[in-house]
Design a protein around this motif. Structure first.
Motif, short mmCIF file in Angstrom:
data_model
loop_
_atom_site.label_atom_id
_atom_site.label_comp_id
_atom_site.label_asym_id
_atom_site.label_seq_id
_atom_site.Cartn_x
_atom_site.Cartn_y
_atom_site.Cartn_z
N LYS A 80 7.03 2.86 -7.11
CA LYS A 80 6.69 4.22 -6.69
C LYS A 80 6.09 5.01 -7.83
O LYS A 80 5.14 5.79 -7.64
N GLN A 116 -8.93 -1.70 -10.19
CA GLN A 116 -8.25 -0.64 -9.46
C GLN A 116 -9.14 -0.12 -8.34
O GLN A 116 -10.35 -0.35 -8.33
N GLY A 133 3.86 4.38 3.85
CA GLY A 133 4.87 4.87 2.92
C GLY A 133 6.19 5.21 3.56
O GLY A 133 7.10 5.69 2.89
N LYS A 174 2.89 -4.94 -10.52
CA LYS A 174 1.93 -5.03 -9.42
C LYS A 174 1.85 -6.45 -8.87
O LYS A 174 1.83 -6.66 -7.65
N ILE A 210 0.82 -1.22 0.00
CA ILE A 210 0.00 0.00 0.00
C ILE A 210 0.85 1.26 0.00
O ILE A 210 0.53 2.25 -0.66
N GLY A 211 1.96 1.27 0.74
CA GLY A 211 2.75 2.47 0.91
C GLY A 211 3.64 2.80 -0.27
O GLY A 211 3.93 3.97 -0.53
N LYS A 220 2.56 4.03 -8.26
CA LYS A 220 1.71 4.62 -7.23
C LYS A 220 1.42 6.09 -7.53
O LYS A 220 0.28 6.55 -7.39
N GLU A 221 2.42 6.83 -7.94
CA GLU A 221 2.27 8.26 -8.16
C GLU A 221 1.48 8.58 -9.42
O GLU A 221 0.62 9.46 -9.43
N ASN A 222 1.77 7.85 -10.51
CA ASN A 222 1.11 8.16 -11.78
C ASN A 222 1.17 6.92 -12.68
O ASN A 222 2.09 6.76 -13.48
N GLU A 223 0.16 6.07 -12.54
CA GLU A 223 0.16 4.81 -13.29
C GLU A 223 0.10 5.03 -14.81
O GLU A 223 0.85 4.36 -15.54
N THR A 275 3.36 0.88 -3.47
CA THR A 275 2.76 0.50 -4.75
C THR A 275 1.37 1.11 -4.93
O THR A 275 0.87 1.20 -6.05
N GLY A 276 0.76 1.52 -3.82
CA GLY A 276 -0.54 2.15 -3.89
C GLY A 276 -1.70 1.19 -4.01
O GLY A 276 -2.79 1.57 -4.46
#
Length: 327
Positions: A181, A101, A249, A201, A43-44, A184-187, A46-47
């Motif tokens: 990362k 998602q 995270g 993932k 979660i932290g 997570k930030e911008n797939e 990979t989101g």
């Protein structure tokens, strides 16, 4: 450098801990700390919010326990069997869930974890059903070191927890971790750069599942039993709470969160008795029965005052102070 000093201090305290505290309780803390770190990897960094990590934690405990008790496997192979089982379950769950998602991903992991929980309940010949799997032997490390001694087992568990944590740190700071990362930030951006996002993932999901399984298998050896509690959905909620309280995270946040939550569950009654003795207020003697209420209040306080978690807020404040200093 500051992080390395902090890790060194934490390790020194951990090495000295069994001489001042109850080793079995300390080992339980280490197992849950590793569990929370494994969940935080997903979660932290990979989101991906999984509501099914109890499936890996508990199933690994059952598999390791059966291998040690019913088949007489050595300690190392028993743990390895639990890790492999958790990784395989993670592979199946991940392959089905990563195609979705957000909340849909979370709900699929929850549903699949409930299937595992139902199987654990019904497969009484393997899991003991509602009675749990009892009498799991500790065995010997490498066939030589007797793990019946709590202090000896503590240092083995500490080595396992440290190795798991180091693997997570190495993963996060590797090129693979940087891609996670980015996802997570911008797939969409990661996809546009040519990365096979679903494959990354899935790899992160399986690694997180395997580490959660390592924590669960180790806990079963420490306590000598495995119950349905570890595969129930509430265990997934508990590890989410640990991660959020400590700091999602961050590397050290889940460890702190696990220590706070598990310490509350085990020591709140003693704290209530002490307060009642000092204040003369009889109500505090019932504090041990209100663990859920106290945990909920802590969660609310963290949401209102520490939105990044305890460690997250500390890191953010130090960063802001450093940024405000004149060049």
């Amino acid at each position: 450098m500051n992080k390395n000093i902090g890790y060194a201090i934490a390790l020194a305290l951990a090495l000295a801990a069994p001489f001042y505290g109850y080793p079995v309780f300390l080992m339980k803390l280490l197992c849950f700390a590793l569990f929370a770190c494994a969940f935080n990897l997903l979660i932290g960094f990979t989101g991906l919010l999984s509501f099914g990590h109890a499936a890996f934690f508990g199933s690994a405990g059952y598999v390791a326990g059966n291998m040690l008790k019913s088949h007489g496997w050595p300690f190392e192979l028993g743990l390895l069997a639990g890790v492999v089982a958790a990784a395989l379950i993670g592979l199946v769950m991940g392959a089905l869930a990563i195609r979705r998602q957000g909340i849909y991903f979370s709900m699929i992991t929850l549903a699949l974890a409930q299937v595992v929980s139902y199987f654990a309940l019904r497969a009484g010949e393997l899991t003991g059903g509602e009675d749990g799997l009892q009498g799991v032997p500790r065995g010997k490390l490498l066939g030589v070191v007797d793990l019946a001694n709590d202090t000896v087992l503590y240092y083995v568990v500490l080595a396992i927890a440290v190795a798991g944590f180091m693997l997570i740190v190495r993963t996060v700071h590797s090129p693979f971790g940087q891609v996670l990362k980015a996802i997570k930030e911008n797939e969409p951006r990661a996809i546009s750069l040519g990365y096979d996002v679903d494959r990354y993932k899935l790899m992160a999901f399986v690694l997180s599942a395997a580490l959660a399984g390592l924590a669960g298998a180790t806990k079963t050896v420490v306590l000598g039993f495995e119950t349905l509690t570890d595969v129930h959905w509430t265990m997934s909620g508990l590890v989410i709470l640990m991660t959020l309280v400590g700091g999602m995270g961050t590397l050290a946040g889940p460890i702190l969160g696990a220590v706070i939550i598990i310490a509350l569950e085990n020591k709140l009654g003693d704290l209530g008795t002490f307060i009642a003795t000092q204040t003369g207020i009889e109500w505090f003697n019932t504090l041990g029965e209100a663990v859920s209420m106290v945990t909920g209040l802590i969660f609310i306080a963290c949401v209102l005052l520490f939105r990044r978690g305890i460690i997250g807020e500390v890191v953010a404040r130090f960063a802001s102070k450093a940024g405000s200093k004149p060049a």
